[in-house]
Write a protein that holds these residues in place. Structure first.
Motif, mmCIF file in Angstrom:
data_model
loop_
_atom_site.group_PDB
_atom_site.id
_atom_site.type_symbol
_atom_site.label_atom_id
_atom_site.label_comp_id
_atom_site.label_asym_id
_atom_site.label_seq_id
_atom_site.Cartn_x
_atom_site.Cartn_y
_atom_site.Cartn_z
ATOM 1 N N LEU A 262 0.831 -1.199 0.000
ATOM 2 C CA LEU A 262 0.000 0.000 0.000
ATOM 3 C C LEU A 262 0.868 1.252 0.000
ATOM 4 O O LEU A 262 1.877 1.331 0.692
ATOM 5 N N ASP A 263 0.461 2.252 -0.782
ATOM 6 C CA ASP A 263 1.137 3.546 -0.786
ATOM 7 C C ASP A 263 0.386 4.507 0.126
ATOM 8 O O ASP A 263 -0.837 4.457 0.242
ATOM 9 N N GLY A 264 1.115 5.402 0.748
ATOM 10 C CA GLY A 264 0.473 6.403 1.596
ATOM 11 C C GLY A 264 1.270 6.614 2.872
ATOM 12 O O GLY A 264 2.286 5.953 3.116
ATOM 13 N N HIS A 265 0.816 7.553 3.678
ATOM 14 C CA HIS A 265 1.513 7.904 4.906
ATOM 15 C C HIS A 265 0.536 7.835 6.068
ATOM 16 O O HIS A 265 -0.656 8.139 5.940
ATOM 17 N N GLY A 266 1.073 7.424 7.239
ATOM 18 C CA GLY A 266 0.277 7.403 8.446
ATOM 19 C C GLY A 266 -0.860 6.402 8.400
ATOM 20 O O GLY A 266 -1.003 5.617 7.464
ATOM 21 N N GLY A 267 -1.679 6.450 9.443
ATOM 22 C CA GLY A 267 -2.848 5.602 9.487
ATOM 23 C C GLY A 267 -2.521 4.148 9.792
ATOM 24 O O GLY A 267 -1.398 3.790 10.149
ATOM 25 N N ALA A 268 -3.534 3.310 9.640
ATOM 26 C CA ALA A 268 -3.407 1.876 9.881
ATOM 27 C C ALA A 268 -3.773 1.115 8.618
ATOM 28 O O ALA A 268 -4.450 1.635 7.733
ATOM 29 N N VAL A 269 -3.322 -0.117 8.526
ATOM 30 C CA VAL A 269 -3.663 -0.974 7.404
ATOM 31 C C VAL A 269 -4.932 -1.746 7.755
ATOM 32 O O VAL A 269 -4.989 -2.427 8.785
ATOM 33 N N LEU A 270 -5.920 -1.625 6.892
ATOM 34 C CA LEU A 270 -7.137 -2.426 7.036
ATOM 35 C C LEU A 270 -7.155 -3.449 5.907
ATOM 36 O O LEU A 270 -7.240 -3.104 4.740
ATOM 37 N N LEU A 271 -7.057 -4.708 6.290
ATOM 38 C CA LEU A 271 -7.056 -5.798 5.324
ATOM 39 C C LEU A 271 -8.370 -6.554 5.456
ATOM 40 O O LEU A 271 -8.702 -7.055 6.534
ATOM 41 N N THR A 272 -9.112 -6.607 4.358
ATOM 42 C CA THR A 272 -10.409 -7.293 4.350
ATOM 43 C C THR A 272 -10.307 -8.509 3.445
ATOM 44 O O THR A 272 -9.921 -8.392 2.278
ATOM 45 N N VAL A 273 -10.656 -9.681 3.983
ATOM 46 C CA VAL A 273 -10.475 -10.934 3.257
ATOM 47 C C VAL A 273 -11.687 -11.832 3.459
ATOM 48 O O VAL A 273 -12.513 -11.619 4.351
ATOM 49 N N HIS A 274 -11.768 -12.854 2.638
ATOM 50 C CA HIS A 274 -12.771 -13.901 2.827
ATOM 51 C C HIS A 274 -12.508 -14.595 4.162
ATOM 52 O O HIS A 274 -11.343 -14.755 4.563
ATOM 53 N N PRO A 275 -13.548 -15.029 4.889
ATOM 54 C CA PRO A 275 -13.331 -15.671 6.199
ATOM 55 C C PRO A 275 -12.361 -16.847 6.162
ATOM 56 O O PRO A 275 -11.630 -17.080 7.132
ATOM 57 N N ALA A 276 -12.336 -17.605 5.075
ATOM 58 C CA ALA A 276 -11.421 -18.741 4.990
ATOM 59 C C ALA A 276 -9.971 -18.285 5.042
ATOM 60 O O ALA A 276 -9.109 -18.989 5.580
ATOM 61 N N LEU A 277 -9.682 -17.106 4.500
ATOM 62 C CA LEU A 277 -8.312 -16.592 4.535
ATOM 63 C C LEU A 277 -7.932 -16.157 5.945
ATOM 64 O O LEU A 277 -6.790 -16.349 6.375
ATOM 65 N N ARG A 278 -8.881 -15.573 6.651
ATOM 66 C CA ARG A 278 -8.572 -15.132 8.021
ATOM 67 C C ARG A 278 -8.126 -16.303 8.876
ATOM 68 O O ARG A 278 -7.211 -16.179 9.706
ATOM 69 N N ALA A 279 -8.738 -17.458 8.682
ATOM 70 C CA ALA A 279 -8.362 -18.628 9.462
ATOM 71 C C ALA A 279 -6.981 -19.132 9.097
ATOM 72 O O ALA A 279 -6.317 -19.806 9.897
ATOM 73 N N LYS A 280 -6.512 -18.795 7.910
ATOM 74 C CA LYS A 280 -5.216 -19.265 7.427
ATOM 75 C C LYS A 280 -4.076 -18.306 7.764
ATOM 76 O O LYS A 280 -2.911 -18.727 7.862
ATOM 77 N N ILE A 281 -4.389 -17.027 7.926
ATOM 78 C CA ILE A 281 -3.351 -16.027 8.170
ATOM 79 C C ILE A 281 -2.857 -16.141 9.607
ATOM 80 O O ILE A 281 -3.629 -15.976 10.558
ATOM 81 N N GLN A 282 -1.580 -16.410 9.769
ATOM 82 C CA GLN A 282 -0.998 -16.626 11.084
ATOM 83 C C GLN A 282 -0.720 -15.293 11.776
ATOM 84 O O GLN A 282 -0.435 -14.271 11.129
ATOM 85 N N ASP A 283 -0.791 -15.311 13.104
ATOM 86 C CA ASP A 283 -0.564 -14.085 13.867
ATOM 87 C C ASP A 283 0.837 -13.529 13.615
ATOM 88 O O ASP A 283 1.027 -12.307 13.537
ATOM 89 N N GLU A 284 1.824 -14.431 13.464
ATOM 90 C CA GLU A 284 3.189 -13.946 13.219
ATOM 91 C C GLU A 284 3.304 -13.283 11.854
ATOM 92 O O GLU A 284 4.137 -12.407 11.647
ATOM 93 N N TRP A 285 2.478 -13.705 10.904
ATOM 94 C CA TRP A 285 2.455 -13.040 9.602
ATOM 95 C C TRP A 285 1.932 -11.609 9.748
ATOM 96 O O TRP A 285 2.462 -10.678 9.134
ATOM 97 N N LEU A 286 0.883 -11.433 10.555
ATOM 98 C CA LEU A 286 0.343 -10.086 10.767
ATOM 99 C C LEU A 286 1.346 -9.202 11.500
ATOM 100 O O LEU A 286 1.480 -8.006 11.198
ATOM 101 N N ALA A 287 2.071 -9.790 12.443
ATOM 102 C CA ALA A 287 3.100 -9.023 13.145
ATOM 103 C C ALA A 287 4.202 -8.599 12.177
ATOM 104 O O ALA A 287 4.708 -7.469 12.242
ATOM 105 N N GLU A 288 4.580 -9.480 11.272
ATOM 106 C CA GLU A 288 5.590 -9.133 10.277
ATOM 107 C C GLU A 288 5.073 -8.066 9.325
ATOM 108 O O GLU A 288 5.816 -7.167 8.920
ATOM 109 N N LEU A 289 3.802 -8.140 8.956
ATOM 110 C CA LEU A 289 3.205 -7.112 8.098
ATOM 111 C C LEU A 289 3.239 -5.755 8.790
ATOM 112 O O LEU A 289 3.583 -4.738 8.169
ATOM 113 N N SER A 290 2.949 -5.729 10.082
ATOM 114 C CA SER A 290 3.006 -4.474 10.834
ATOM 115 C C SER A 290 4.423 -3.938 10.890
ATOM 116 O O SER A 290 4.660 -2.731 10.743
#
Length: 317
Positions: A262-290
């Motif tokens: 994503l391009d831009g400054h400030g703010g937070a990242v809002l990621l919207t996905v199908h529920p099946a993807l949420r179950a697959k995305i690991q917490d450590e992946w989200l921490a790395e994304l942050s």
């Protein structure tokens, strides 16, 4: 200049062979997954009497079918094994990894292609490959090819509104593109339109030979029903195999890639996905994304979204 570019993602690494911004080939590696060329310490757990083949197991539990075993290598022996083929998941089974014993001073990687690390590919480059592999479809003027994996082989079907000879010839560049883009190996069956004239079949055979001159393989001549079989070295699962057996995981990693870029400054990242993807995305992946974006990460689900169509945006804190 022709070079391999590699992009280190979250949960995966992606590589593109590029020449003047044109994508020639692609490769994909899941983080932590074994791949051809890697050397593993292992223990021989079984060996048939009088055979040079057996099964070895690494400390991490990876089972490897080993050939060319020395005569004095008995069950229980420790050895170093270089993978010649990574394990390949299929819908109903797992093809075990294959490998061969190597000496202690053997180089780690037997591949002859070098990578240049980049922070990001050119816009749209990986997306083009990814969506083509996800659908298995590559369009060309007058038609399209559809690539599917089966337990026996990868099958390429051709469809279009051209005359059979013209359709077959027009499909050849797309077939070559698919083989390189999707990192296909092993046995490949191509179902061309039926060509009655021997001269027409010969023209397609020659076109294939020219188009695949840089792709090591063996090939049958087209038979009377338009079928051609290719056989190439198989080092691991193709992109098609990965989508066939782990589509949710592939889409989850793709969603993280979209958010990371994503391009831009400030703010937070809002990621919207199908529920099946949420179950697959690991917490450590989200921490790395942050960590990579320097932003807080929020994730929401929307069952109306396709697996392949995540949404990412920058929102106020």
């Amino acid at each position: 200049m022709v070079e391999w570019l590699v992009e280190h993602g979250i949960g995966e690494d992606r590589a593109l062979l590029v020449e003047n911004d044109r994508i020639l080939a692609a490769r994909h590696f899941l983080s932590g997954a074994p791949w051809a060329g890697t050397i593993y310490p292992a223990r021989l757990v079984s060996r048939s009497g009088g055979s040079a083949r057996g099964t070895a197991r690494t400390e991490g539990g990876l089972e490897i079918l080993v050939d060319k075993l020395p005569r004095d290598c008995t069950e229980g022996s420790e050895l170093l094994v270089r993978l010649t083929r990574a394990p390949i998941a299929e819908r109903s089974r797992l093809k075990l990894a294959q490998g061969r014993p190597v000496a202690a001073d053997a180089p780690e990687d037997s591949s002859n292609w070098a990578l240049r690390e980049v922070s990001s590919f050119a816009p749209g480059a990986w997306e083009e490959v990814w969506h083509a592999a996800s659908s298995g479809v590559i369009d060309f003027a007058g038609g399209q090819i559809l690539c599917c994996v089966t337990p026996a082989m990868t099958v390429i079907d051709i469809d279009g509104d051209l005359q059979p000879r013209e359709l077959a010839l027009a499909a050849v560049p797309a077939i070559a593109q698919a083989l390189h883009w999707f990192d296909i190996g092993g046995s490949v069956g191509i179902d061309f339109p039926t060509l009655e004239a021997k001269a027409d079949r010969g023209a397609v055979n020659q076109a294939l030979e020219d188009a695949l001159a840089d792709w090591p393989h063996e090939r049958t001549a087209m038979n009377g029903f338009g079928f051609v079989q290719l056989v190439a070295r198989l080092e691991g699962p193709s992109l098609l195999h990965k989508f066939d057996t782990s589509r949710v995981g592939m889409c989850a990693r793709y969603a993280l890639r979209i958010a990371e870029r994503l391009d831009g400054h400030g703010g937070a990242v809002l990621l919207t996905v199908h529920p099946a993807l949420r179950a697959k995305i690991q917490d450590e992946w989200l921490a790395e994304l942050s960590r990579r974006t320097g932003r807080q990460v929020r994730i929401e689900t929307d069952p109306g979204l396709a697996l392949e169509a995540p949404s990412a945006q920058i929102v106020p804190l």
